[in-house]
Design an enzyme around this catalytic site. Structure first.
Site, PDB file in Angstrom:
ATOM      1  N   LYS A 173       0.857  -1.192   0.000  1.00  0.00           N
ATOM      2  CA  LYS A 173       0.000   0.000   0.000  1.00  0.00           C
ATOM      3  C   LYS A 173       0.892   1.241   0.000  1.00  0.00           C
ATOM      4  O   LYS A 173       1.542   1.557   0.986  1.00  0.00           O
ATOM      5  CB  LYS A 173      -0.914   0.048   1.228  1.00  0.00           C
ATOM      6  CG  LYS A 173      -1.973   1.133   1.068  1.00  0.00           C
ATOM      7  CD  LYS A 173      -2.418   1.786   2.346  1.00  0.00           C
ATOM      8  CE  LYS A 173      -1.552   2.908   2.822  1.00  0.00           C
ATOM      9  NZ  LYS A 173      -1.565   4.141   2.014  1.00  0.00           N
ATOM     10  N   GLU A 246      10.759   1.194   9.908  1.00  0.00           N
ATOM     11  CA  GLU A 246      11.802   2.174   9.582  1.00  0.00           C
ATOM     12  C   GLU A 246      11.125   3.536   9.708  1.00  0.00           C
ATOM     13  O   GLU A 246      10.388   3.950   8.816  1.00  0.00           O
ATOM     14  CB  GLU A 246      12.313   1.898   8.162  1.00  0.00           C
ATOM     15  CG  GLU A 246      13.732   2.366   7.960  1.00  0.00           C
ATOM     16  CD  GLU A 246      13.792   3.801   7.525  1.00  0.00           C
ATOM     17  OE1 GLU A 246      13.692   4.694   8.414  1.00  0.00           O
ATOM     18  OE2 GLU A 246      13.926   4.038   6.331  1.00  0.00           O
ATOM     19  N   CYS A 280      14.538  10.060   5.266  1.00  0.00           N
ATOM     20  CA  CYS A 280      14.625   9.698   6.681  1.00  0.00           C
ATOM     21  C   CYS A 280      16.046   9.915   7.204  1.00  0.00           C
ATOM     22  O   CYS A 280      16.219  10.369   8.325  1.00  0.00           O
ATOM     23  CB  CYS A 280      14.143   8.278   6.909  1.00  0.00           C
ATOM     24  SG  CYS A 280      14.836   7.097   5.765  1.00  0.00           S
ATOM     25  N   GLU A 377      11.762  16.340  13.927  1.00  0.00           N
ATOM     26  CA  GLU A 377      12.200  16.072  12.559  1.00  0.00           C
ATOM     27  C   GLU A 377      11.514  17.073  11.626  1.00  0.00           C
ATOM     28  O   GLU A 377      10.293  17.063  11.487  1.00  0.00           O
ATOM     29  CB  GLU A 377      11.778  14.642  12.188  1.00  0.00           C
ATOM     30  CG  GLU A 377      12.197  14.243  10.797  1.00  0.00           C
ATOM     31  CD  GLU A 377      11.687  12.855  10.390  1.00  0.00           C
ATOM     32  OE1 GLU A 377      10.635  12.428  10.863  1.00  0.00           O
ATOM     33  OE2 GLU A 377      12.382  12.226   9.581  1.00  0.00           O
TER      34      GLU A 377
END
Ligand code: NDP
Length: 474
Positions: A173, A246, A280, A377
């Site tokens: 997905k 992750e 990331c 972040e």
């Protein structure tokens, strides 16, 4: 306007519901995609479950050969895939330092070839007159892959190829923001793979939730935010699914007093700003020794003002827009807060006019841990540069984060840099570089950046369960 179906059990599957896909460089819808409902999820999982019966026991050499063919298929269709990625993510065809849509597509092909050639050998523990004891690896079954919008094709490849290489089947997905390159890749891969080995359902979080909680799914591999990762882990708990998560990173880099800025400044800039900071493992907090602080801030500000921002199809564009408006808002809010908290904006700081989701590359000085832009972040083209006095202080500040994906140390004395790097709490550390990953070395986070690894032998092992074989002798 082009419309993209899903692929389930080797067949194109349309839906009465359609997802409109936006080009972030223009803010306009440019294509539509079939939108799944819960029945599609069940259909895809059932197809994968059936296909597993034969794919899971197929000779390894045949699976390997088919994966090389999938990789070749990506290469043959690279032009179309590059265009789709630039349209749906906004990332430039070439990009800053060559990090762009072309690298994503060619990297996907290369990653697949390398992964196809990695073997998981049986490990013999004992082989004598009393017994033969060996550790074998078996595929798990149906793997659910949930992917984000920053590297839609490459991350799909990371999830899918490792899983099918060792005999699992997959339902993927993609993010609702960027479903097209993945949908087209799955369609192409299905010209090579048997029906049901690789299926796609396109939808929002509810579709991901339905997939993640299906009893027939044995493992979930998820790349995305820590918040969603925790929700997925909760959904998976009921049937004790295996997981690789992750999740977000807030990677720190430490510039030591002996760093050669003539050599390293441009590399530090690229490590923070490639793909507009939406990776990331981008460098997200830069700790610089006080002796170099003003000099490096000045150099980074010059680079931020020079870098070419624009539509990813224009020649020479290095940075595109943010991928979506919500992420642009996150970045705008963080920059506004950094101003309120006393940060000095040395370059950028503003959204660019127009309908696209563009933000100026921004360098912020004068902040430290405890400020929002440093602690969270940013996932955008904004870099906080933080001054430190002692290396111990820098290490403490770098480790003072709930995240632990990557980190780096920059300096001329590599031995000294290595001893600092080994103190960082993160899954990967780099010296005089940041974010360099490769298909044969493991990559994954610790702390709230997740658990489990991808890539190489270690990544393949995560897609298997261990079966210990003991043959009694004599
Ligand atoms: P999310 O983590 O929300 O989304 C990632 C994927 O998970 C998407 O496919 C999403 O679907 C899906 N999803 C959302 N909710 C669920 C659920 N309950 N169950 C199963 N799947 C679900 O990321 P966002 O797009 O919202 O981005 C938010 C933040 O995440 C960013 O600001 C950034 O900090 C971080 N991020 C980190 C990435 C990384 O590489 N580690 C990549 C992208 C974002 P859908 O998009 O269709 O809702």
């Amino acid at each position: 306007m082009n419309h993209y179906p899903m692929t389930i059990n080797g067949e194109a599957v349309d839906s009465s519901d359609r997802l409109e896909v936006i080009n972030p460089a223009t803010g306009q819808v440019f294509a539509t995609c079939a939108l799944a409902n819960e029945a599609h999820v069940q259909q895809a999982v059932a197809a994968a479950k059936t296909a597993f019966k034969t794919w899971g026991v197929r000779p390894d050499s045949e699976r390997k050969a088919l994966i090389h063919q999938v990789a070749a298929c990506i290469e043959e269709n690279s032009e179309e895939l590059i265009k789709l990625i630039t349209l749906e993510t906004g990332k430039p065809v070439a990009g800053l330092g060559g990090v762009g849509a072309t690298m994503e597509v060619m990297g996907s092909a290369g990653w697949s070839h390398v992964t196809a050639d990695i073997d998981l050998a049986e490990e013999v523990i004992q082989d004598d007159e009393t017994a033969y004891v060996a550790v074998t690896r078996k595929p798990l079954g149906v793997v659910a892959s949930v992917t984000p919008w920053n590297w839609p094709l490459l991350i799909a490849i990371w999830h899918v190829i490792s899983a099918i290489r060792v005999g699992n089947t997959v339902v993927i997905k993609p993010s609702e923001n960027t479903p097209l390159a993945t949908a087209r890749f799955v369609e192409l891969a299905n010209t090579v793979l048997p029906p049901g080995v690789l299926n796609i359902v396109v939808g929002r979080g509810d579709v991901g939730q339905a997939l993640a909680s299906s009893d027939s799914v044995q493992k979930i591999v998820f790349t995305g935010s820590t918040h969603t990762g925790k929700r997925i882990m909760a959904s998976a708990a009921a049937s004790l699914k295996r997981m690789v998560l992750e999740l977000g990173g807030n990677d720190a880099a430490i510039v030591l007093p002996d760093a050669d800025l003539d050599k390293l400044a441009a590399e530090i800039f690229a490590a923070a700003f490639h793909n507009n900071g939406q990776t990331c493992a981008c460098l997200k907090r830069l700790y610089v020794h006080e002796s170099l602080y003003d000099d490096l801030c000045r150099r980074l500000a010059v680079l931020a003002k020079q870098v070419k921002v624009g539509n990813g199809f224009e020649d020479g564009t290095e940075l595109g827009p943010l991928q979506n408006e919500a992420q642009l808002k996150v970045v705008e809010d963080l920059v506004a807060r950094s101003r309120e908290e006393g940060g000095q904006i040395l370059a950028g700081g503003e959204r660019l006019p127009g309908d696209g989701f563009f933000f100026q590359p921004t360098i912020v000085a004068g902040l430290s841990n405890g400020n929002a832009l440093v602690d969270s972040e940013q996932f955008g083209p904004v870099l906080p540069v933080i001054q430190y006095a002692t290396v111990d202080e820098a290490v403490r500040m770098a480790n003072d984060s709930p995240n632990g994906l990557g980190g780096s140390v920059w300096g001329s004395d590599v031995g000294a840099a290595e001893s600092v790097a080994r103190q960082l709490e993160c899954g990967t550390v780099w010296i005089n570089g940041h974010g360099g990953i490769q298909p044969d070395a493991p990559f994954g986070g610790i702390k709230e950046s997740g658990f489990g690894v991808e890539f190489g032998r270690y990544g393949l092992e995560e897609c298997t369960s261990i079966q210990t074989l003991k043959i009694h002798r004599g």
